[in-house]
Design an enzyme around this catalytic site. Sequence first.
Site, PDB file in Angstrom:
ATOM      1  N   CYS A   1       0.814  -1.227   0.000  1.00 33.38           N
ATOM      2  CA  CYS A   1       0.000   0.000   0.000  1.00 33.38           C
ATOM      3  C   CYS A   1       0.844   1.273   0.000  1.00 33.38           C
ATOM      4  CB  CYS A   1      -0.939   0.013   1.196  1.00 33.38           C
ATOM      5  SG  CYS A   1      -2.164  -1.276   1.102  1.00 33.38           S
TER       6      CYS A   1
ATOM      7  N   HIS B   1      -3.116   7.530   2.899  1.00 32.75           N
ATOM      8  CA  HIS B   1      -3.535   6.209   2.416  1.00 32.75           C
ATOM      9  C   HIS B   1      -4.893   5.897   3.038  1.00 32.75           C
ATOM     10  CE1 HIS B   1      -3.718   2.120   1.321  1.00 32.75           C
ATOM     11  NE2 HIS B   1      -3.353   1.618   2.491  1.00 32.75           N
TER      12      HIS B   1
ATOM     13  N   ASN C   1      -9.966   0.304   0.440  1.00 31.39           N
ATOM     14  CA  ASN C   1      -8.495   0.331   0.415  1.00 31.39           C
ATOM     15  C   ASN C   1      -8.019  -0.206  -0.932  1.00 31.39           C
ATOM     16  OD1 ASN C   1      -5.763  -0.050   0.678  1.00 31.39           O
ATOM     17  ND2 ASN C   1      -5.867  -0.984   2.713  1.00 31.39           N
TER      18      ASN C   1
END
Length: 321
Positions: free
Chosen positions: A112, A248, A278
């Site tokens: 990520c 994020h 996500n």
Amino acid sequence: MYSRIAGTGSHLPEKILTNADIEKLVDTSDEWIRTRTGISERHVVADGETTADLAEHASRKALAAAGVEPGEVDLICVATATPDLVFPNVGTLLQDRLDIHGCPAFSLEAACAGFAYALGVADKFVRLGEAKCALVVGADTLTRIVDWSDRGTCVLFADGAGAVVLKPASEPGIISTHLHADGRYKDLLQYPDGPSRGFHLMREGKAGVRMKGNEVYKIAVNKLGQLVTETLEANGITKDQIDWLIPHQANIRIIEAIAKRLDMPMERVIVTIATHGNTSAASVPLALDTGVRDGRIKRGQLLLLEAFGGGFTWGSALIRY
Ligand code: ACO
């Protein structure tokens, strides 16, 4: 010499999976998902749709926004943990689709935090004069590798892509990037299979993202808190000078914790998690493009990007947009 963001773009697959849809797959509830994560729905790829497809759409929009023809691109760097193929890398697949030939094209994997890593790498190419038009992409299809019977992870992940075009500039631009990793935490968040392990779990139908969510959560808040402080201190700037936090999008509670650390009201944080989920390496450039296109992020403003992912890897960028 510095690099600056000349244009942004993003793309989400058409298909939407709501929390109600996920209630039919695992023992969960819309209420649990919304209150624990902030997610209401997410976009997922259709059969046959791949990371390179999403990356191509996002890239074309970023190139158009930058007023750049594909032929001007002289570096392609794609952050992804879910490549179409083991090789050729997604960067080369994207290069071929854009009908560009010869420039370096590669993908890198930092889960990520991948986009922060890709931005850091491409920024160095531009600063050193080795690239004059860099296409930097974060693209992932994590729903392809999620265990859809694991309610601890399948509610979180989603698909998408975001891209930026970097061009040289006499003033920053990308002011600084800060990248970190600590492989001691490899067991807390991983996809425990791969080519050199013979894809044995996949062949046995036992593959899927594994995460000790609670432990990831605590370390993410801690490391990201240190990271934003490091980024501000390295540049001698104060919290109140940041116009936008672009975090994020893993969990609304992590986002709120970092905003609090920066004394930033949530009105100055770009939050897309409710509808994006996500999206891994795509999450930060997707949020950036969302803020740019809806007019909140304006030229000249100071942006702080941050991300955290499996490895663990984490990274930030301070940007004068
Ligand atoms: N629905 C209902 N109950 C659930 C669900 C669900 N989808 N998932 C877990 N639970 C249950 C658990 O089984 C547990 O039940 P128990 O108490 O009876 O054992 C209870 O809810 C609490 O579980 P926790 O894991 O403690 O829940 P938590 O509040 O920590 O929330 C979450 C879980 C949302 C995963 C959170 O820990 C989180 O967001 N972690 C960080 C994720 C992250 O940042 N990942 C990094 C980036 S991703 C990447 O790099 C690929």
